[in-house]
Design a protein around this motif. Sequence first.
Motif, mmCIF file in Angstrom:
data_model
loop_
_atom_site.group_PDB
_atom_site.id
_atom_site.type_symbol
_atom_site.label_atom_id
_atom_site.label_comp_id
_atom_site.label_asym_id
_atom_site.label_seq_id
_atom_site.Cartn_x
_atom_site.Cartn_y
_atom_site.Cartn_z
ATOM 1 N N ASP A 177 50.436 44.372 45.040
ATOM 2 C CA ASP A 177 49.218 44.616 44.275
ATOM 3 C C ASP A 177 48.041 44.083 45.074
ATOM 4 O OD1 ASP A 177 50.255 45.837 41.941
ATOM 5 O OD2 ASP A 177 50.872 43.868 41.171
ATOM 6 N N THR A 178 46.877 44.688 44.863
ATOM 7 C CA THR A 178 45.661 44.182 45.490
ATOM 8 C C THR A 178 45.026 43.157 44.560
ATOM 9 O OG1 THR A 178 45.308 46.259 46.647
ATOM 10 C CG2 THR A 178 43.412 44.795 46.441
ATOM 11 N N VAL A 179 44.852 41.944 45.076
ATOM 12 C CA VAL A 179 44.313 40.841 44.282
ATOM 13 C C VAL A 179 43.091 40.274 44.998
ATOM 14 C CG1 VAL A 179 44.773 38.532 43.375
ATOM 15 C CG2 VAL A 179 46.546 40.299 43.241
ATOM 16 N N ASN A 180 41.996 40.161 44.260
ATOM 17 C CA ASN A 180 40.762 39.583 44.781
ATOM 18 C C ASN A 180 40.700 38.111 44.386
ATOM 19 O OD1 ASN A 180 37.209 40.120 44.057
ATOM 20 N ND2 ASN A 180 38.152 39.352 45.914
ATOM 21 N N ILE A 181 40.666 37.232 45.371
ATOM 22 C CA ILE A 181 40.565 35.796 45.136
ATOM 23 C C ILE A 181 39.146 35.378 45.488
ATOM 24 C CG2 ILE A 181 41.492 33.529 45.719
ATOM 25 C CD1 ILE A 181 44.052 35.052 46.643
ATOM 26 N N VAL A 182 38.428 34.833 44.498
ATOM 27 C CA VAL A 182 36.989 34.671 44.643
ATOM 28 C C VAL A 182 36.533 33.449 43.856
ATOM 29 C CG1 VAL A 182 36.519 36.204 42.680
ATOM 30 C CG2 VAL A 182 34.816 35.986 44.492
ATOM 31 N N ASN A 183 35.427 32.841 44.268
ATOM 32 C CA ASN A 183 34.846 31.735 43.503
ATOM 33 C C ASN A 183 34.472 32.199 42.104
ATOM 34 O OD1 ASN A 183 35.024 29.860 45.591
ATOM 35 N ND2 ASN A 183 33.027 30.422 46.431
ATOM 36 N N LEU A 184 34.628 31.305 41.124
ATOM 37 C CA LEU A 184 34.442 31.670 39.724
ATOM 38 C C LEU A 184 33.054 32.248 39.457
ATOM 39 C CD1 LEU A 184 35.553 31.730 36.848
ATOM 40 C CD2 LEU A 184 34.859 29.335 36.603
ATOM 41 N N ASP A 185 31.987 31.574 39.908
ATOM 42 C CA ASP A 185 30.655 32.092 39.621
ATOM 43 C C ASP A 185 30.339 33.342 40.432
ATOM 44 O OD1 ASP A 185 30.332 30.105 37.748
ATOM 45 O OD2 ASP A 185 28.368 29.476 38.473
ATOM 46 N N THR A 186 30.971 33.512 41.590
ATOM 47 C CA THR A 186 30.838 34.773 42.334
ATOM 48 C C THR A 186 31.525 35.897 41.581
ATOM 49 O OG1 THR A 186 30.755 33.559 44.418
ATOM 50 C CG2 THR A 186 31.243 35.909 44.543
ATOM 51 N N TYR A 187 32.686 35.610 41.020
ATOM 52 C CA TYR A 187 33.382 36.582 40.169
ATOM 53 C C TYR A 187 32.494 37.030 39.016
ATOM 54 C CZ TYR A 187 36.335 37.594 36.049
ATOM 55 O OH TYR A 187 36.857 38.121 34.904
ATOM 56 N N LEU A 188 31.784 36.077 38.400
ATOM 57 C CA LEU A 188 30.912 36.429 37.273
ATOM 58 C C LEU A 188 29.834 37.424 37.659
ATOM 59 C CD1 LEU A 188 30.242 33.070 35.402
ATOM 60 C CD2 LEU A 188 31.882 34.845 34.849
ATOM 61 N N ARG A 189 29.408 37.399 38.923
ATOM 62 C CA ARG A 189 28.377 38.336 39.358
ATOM 63 C C ARG A 189 28.841 39.784 39.224
ATOM 64 N NH1 ARG A 189 26.307 36.532 45.174
ATOM 65 N NH2 ARG A 189 24.770 38.182 44.702
ATOM 66 N N GLY A 190 30.154 40.001 39.268
ATOM 67 C CA GLY A 190 30.707 41.337 39.088
ATOM 68 C C GLY A 190 31.144 41.632 37.671
ATOM 69 N N TYR A 228 48.503 36.835 39.981
ATOM 70 C CA TYR A 228 47.078 36.906 39.640
ATOM 71 C C TYR A 228 46.879 36.269 38.281
ATOM 72 C CZ TYR A 228 48.121 40.914 36.601
ATOM 73 O OH TYR A 228 48.628 41.727 35.616
ATOM 74 N N GLU A 229 45.609 35.921 37.988
ATOM 75 C CA GLU A 229 45.311 35.195 36.758
ATOM 76 C C GLU A 229 44.624 36.047 35.695
ATOM 77 O OE1 GLU A 229 44.743 30.952 39.104
ATOM 78 O OE2 GLU A 229 43.111 32.419 39.018
ATOM 79 N N ILE A 230 43.870 37.049 36.116
ATOM 80 C CA ILE A 230 43.091 37.849 35.178
ATOM 81 C C ILE A 230 43.006 39.271 35.711
ATOM 82 C CG2 ILE A 230 40.833 37.378 36.244
ATOM 83 C CD1 ILE A 230 39.687 37.030 33.386
ATOM 84 N N CYS A 231 42.841 40.241 34.809
ATOM 85 C CA CYS A 231 42.709 41.639 35.225
ATOM 86 C C CYS A 231 41.233 42.029 35.251
ATOM 87 C CB CYS A 231 43.509 42.551 34.309
ATOM 88 S SG CYS A 231 42.962 42.575 32.576
ATOM 89 N N ASP A 232 40.944 43.269 35.640
ATOM 90 C CA ASP A 232 39.545 43.691 35.804
ATOM 91 C C ASP A 232 39.133 44.771 34.815
ATOM 92 O OD1 ASP A 232 40.974 45.846 36.816
ATOM 93 O OD2 ASP A 232 39.866 45.973 38.706
ATOM 94 N N THR A 233 39.873 44.914 33.699
ATOM 95 C CA THR A 233 39.592 45.949 32.714
ATOM 96 C C THR A 233 39.213 45.313 31.376
ATOM 97 O OG1 THR A 233 41.846 46.101 31.838
ATOM 98 C CG2 THR A 233 41.351 47.362 33.850
ATOM 99 N N THR A 234 38.971 46.147 30.373
ATOM 100 C CA THR A 234 38.635 45.647 29.042
ATOM 101 C C THR A 234 39.776 44.863 28.406
ATOM 102 O OG1 THR A 234 39.296 47.785 28.107
ATOM 103 C CG2 THR A 234 36.952 47.453 28.572
ATOM 104 N N SER A 235 40.983 44.941 28.966
ATOM 105 C CA SER A 235 42.071 44.100 28.465
ATOM 106 C C SER A 235 41.790 42.639 28.756
ATOM 107 C CB SER A 235 43.400 44.511 29.114
ATOM 108 O OG SER A 235 43.776 45.806 28.713
#
Length: 380
Positions: A177-190, A228-235
């Motif tokens: 699977d493709t997993v994006n590992i990113v700083n928490l506040d950087t993640y929030l920007r998306g 991974y810890e969280i998904c990127d959809t409305t789920s």
Amino acid sequence: VLGQASAAAAATDSWTVPTDAKVVIKGHGYGHGHGMSQYGAEGAARAGLTFKQISRFYYPGTTWGESGGKISVLISADTTDDVIVLARDGLRVWDVTARTGTALPADTATRWRLSPSGAGTVLSYRDTAWHTFATYAGEAEFRAKGEPITLVTPTAQKDYRGRLRSAAPSPGSATRDTVNIVNLDTYLRGVVPLEMPALWSPEAVKTQAVAARTYASYERDHPRAAHYEICDTTSCQVYGGASAEHPASDAAITATAHQVLLADGAPACTMFASSSGGWTSAASAPYLVAKEDPYDDWAGNPVHDWSYTFTDNAIEAKYPAIGDLQRIVVVARDGNGDWGGRVTSLRLVGSKSQVTVSGDTLRSTLGLRSTWFTFAVKAA
């Protein structure tokens, strides 16, 4: 015990459906109604409340704390086992097992690819064809020192900051699977500009930033999978990477940097939905309460009230076993607001049989905005 108004509503929650009827379903709100109403947050901001006051209203009993670090996000649109990115200056590949990195030449290729090979990973580059560049014993990932990396999925290209890992769902797995590992506040920007319009009132957008940061921190404490810890959809929360970033929501994230809501010393499950319709809905956590929401009803909220019209044939087509729909009976509601509140159970009675379903099930089946609804039946 139901109040008098709720009891009266419950007593009249039954409708006869004649042949060739139209069934009007009118309701309030959009979503599950737990926690923050996003339209309500905007209404509260317009009424002069600060983000801390709005947060306190929608998540009563929580306290303030801080959260940082990284989060790992499943990129659901990348449905292949490969991780393909566009070549760019500063791109590196990192061997997760050996903990070593290699700079990738920007002028050699147009694209770079990580592909599974048994439990290992193959790094390839493309000019006019694909060529093997290196192999690794385990997982590998792309990095670019925090600059955006363009991920190529089967349907689109999108930019992500942080790391893009070719992640194995379990040790030794040959799939990825493709997993994006990113700083928490950087993640929030998306996340924030996709969950709430970035140009809404700054205090509302700050509230969304706090709720999203807290929810992500909660999910990180309760990861969705081993890799991974969280998904990127409305789920989970909608996440669009660097491609979704907006200066106004970036400002709200910076203004609330690291701030989260805590329950018993840990990040709260700060659920939120588009519109409460005027009452929030209780969930299992003590800070997710049912309460009247005066902020949700403002002129710019198009889903505070809504209505759909169905033919009885359209409903019968969803439940063919019942035959000709003859009666609709709401069995139970949550007791809060108009008509006795959100529907928790209802019964469709037909000429052949009857079926009892939850309000959530009927909402999903008919595409309704929420479970807070009532009926009106008209002869066609």
